[in-house]
Motif scaffolding. Structure first.
Motif, mmCIF file in Angstrom:
data_model
loop_
_atom_site.group_PDB
_atom_site.id
_atom_site.type_symbol
_atom_site.label_atom_id
_atom_site.label_comp_id
_atom_site.label_asym_id
_atom_site.label_seq_id
_atom_site.Cartn_x
_atom_site.Cartn_y
_atom_site.Cartn_z
ATOM 1 N N HIS A 77 13.235 -75.790 -19.213
ATOM 2 C CA HIS A 77 12.741 -77.170 -19.135
ATOM 3 C C HIS A 77 11.238 -77.224 -19.417
ATOM 4 O O HIS A 77 10.765 -78.103 -20.144
ATOM 5 N N ALA A 78 10.485 -76.286 -18.864
ATOM 6 C CA ALA A 78 9.039 -76.243 -19.080
ATOM 7 C C ALA A 78 8.721 -76.050 -20.556
ATOM 8 O O ALA A 78 7.848 -76.729 -21.111
ATOM 9 N N GLN A 79 9.425 -75.144 -21.203
ATOM 10 C CA GLN A 79 9.217 -74.897 -22.622
ATOM 11 C C GLN A 79 9.554 -76.139 -23.444
ATOM 12 O O GLN A 79 8.826 -76.512 -24.360
ATOM 13 N N ASP A 80 10.659 -76.777 -23.115
ATOM 14 C CA ASP A 80 11.070 -77.995 -23.810
ATOM 15 C C ASP A 80 10.044 -79.096 -23.608
ATOM 16 O O ASP A 80 9.668 -79.799 -24.550
ATOM 17 N N HIS A 81 9.575 -79.236 -22.389
ATOM 18 C CA HIS A 81 8.587 -80.260 -22.051
ATOM 19 C C HIS A 81 7.307 -80.035 -22.856
ATOM 20 O O HIS A 81 6.731 -80.982 -23.402
ATOM 21 N N LEU A 82 6.878 -78.795 -22.951
ATOM 22 C CA LEU A 82 5.664 -78.468 -23.695
ATOM 23 C C LEU A 82 5.838 -78.750 -25.185
ATOM 24 O O LEU A 82 4.961 -79.345 -25.817
ATOM 25 N N MET A 83 6.957 -78.354 -25.741
ATOM 26 C CA MET A 83 7.175 -78.561 -27.170
ATOM 27 C C MET A 83 7.252 -80.050 -27.520
ATOM 28 O O MET A 83 6.734 -80.484 -28.549
ATOM 29 N N THR A 84 7.874 -80.850 -26.665
ATOM 30 C CA THR A 84 7.935 -82.292 -26.945
ATOM 31 C C THR A 84 6.555 -82.926 -26.805
ATOM 32 O O THR A 84 6.230 -83.864 -27.541
ATOM 33 N N ALA A 85 5.734 -82.410 -25.899
ATOM 34 C CA ALA A 85 4.366 -82.925 -25.759
ATOM 35 C C ALA A 85 3.558 -82.621 -27.017
ATOM 36 O O ALA A 85 2.820 -83.486 -27.514
#
Length: 105
Positions: A77-85
């Motif tokens: 989730h953290a990785q996904d959140h960062l990539m979408t940001a």
């Protein structure tokens, strides 16, 4: 293994979320033709993304040293959140450029 992995993961989420929020604030500033403020906010967003990327790099380097990282749903989730940001900020930068061009005409 990296100590307090959950704290580290939440820091990635926090930095990514802050960056995305700042990018959207920059877009709103550009919509109001305050391009100086928009640039300042994008710069702040960059700093958050750099910090998140540093944390991510530390995790990768630890794994390269043989310190295995547990891949949890929270970490994904953290990785996904960062990539979408990162993607939102990139797109917003282009939209701001369009607003600036329109304002100049």
């Amino acid at each position: 293994m990296i100590d307090n992995m959950e704290v580290i993961i939440f820091e990635i989420i926090s930095q990514g979320g802050t960056a995305k929020g700042l990018a959207y604030e920059a877009l709103e500033a550009a919509e109001n033709e305050d391009f100086e403020k928009a640039q300042e906010l994008l710069k702040e967003a960059d700093e958050c993304l750099k910090e998140a990327h540093k944390i991510q790099t530390d995790i990768i380097q630890a794994e390269a040293r043989g310190e295995k990282t547990e891949v949890s749903v929270l970490f994904v989730h953290a990785q996904d959140h960062l990539m979408t940001a990162i993607e939102a900020k990139t797109l917003i930068e282009h939209i701001i450029k369009l607003h600036k061009k329109l304002a100049e005409k």
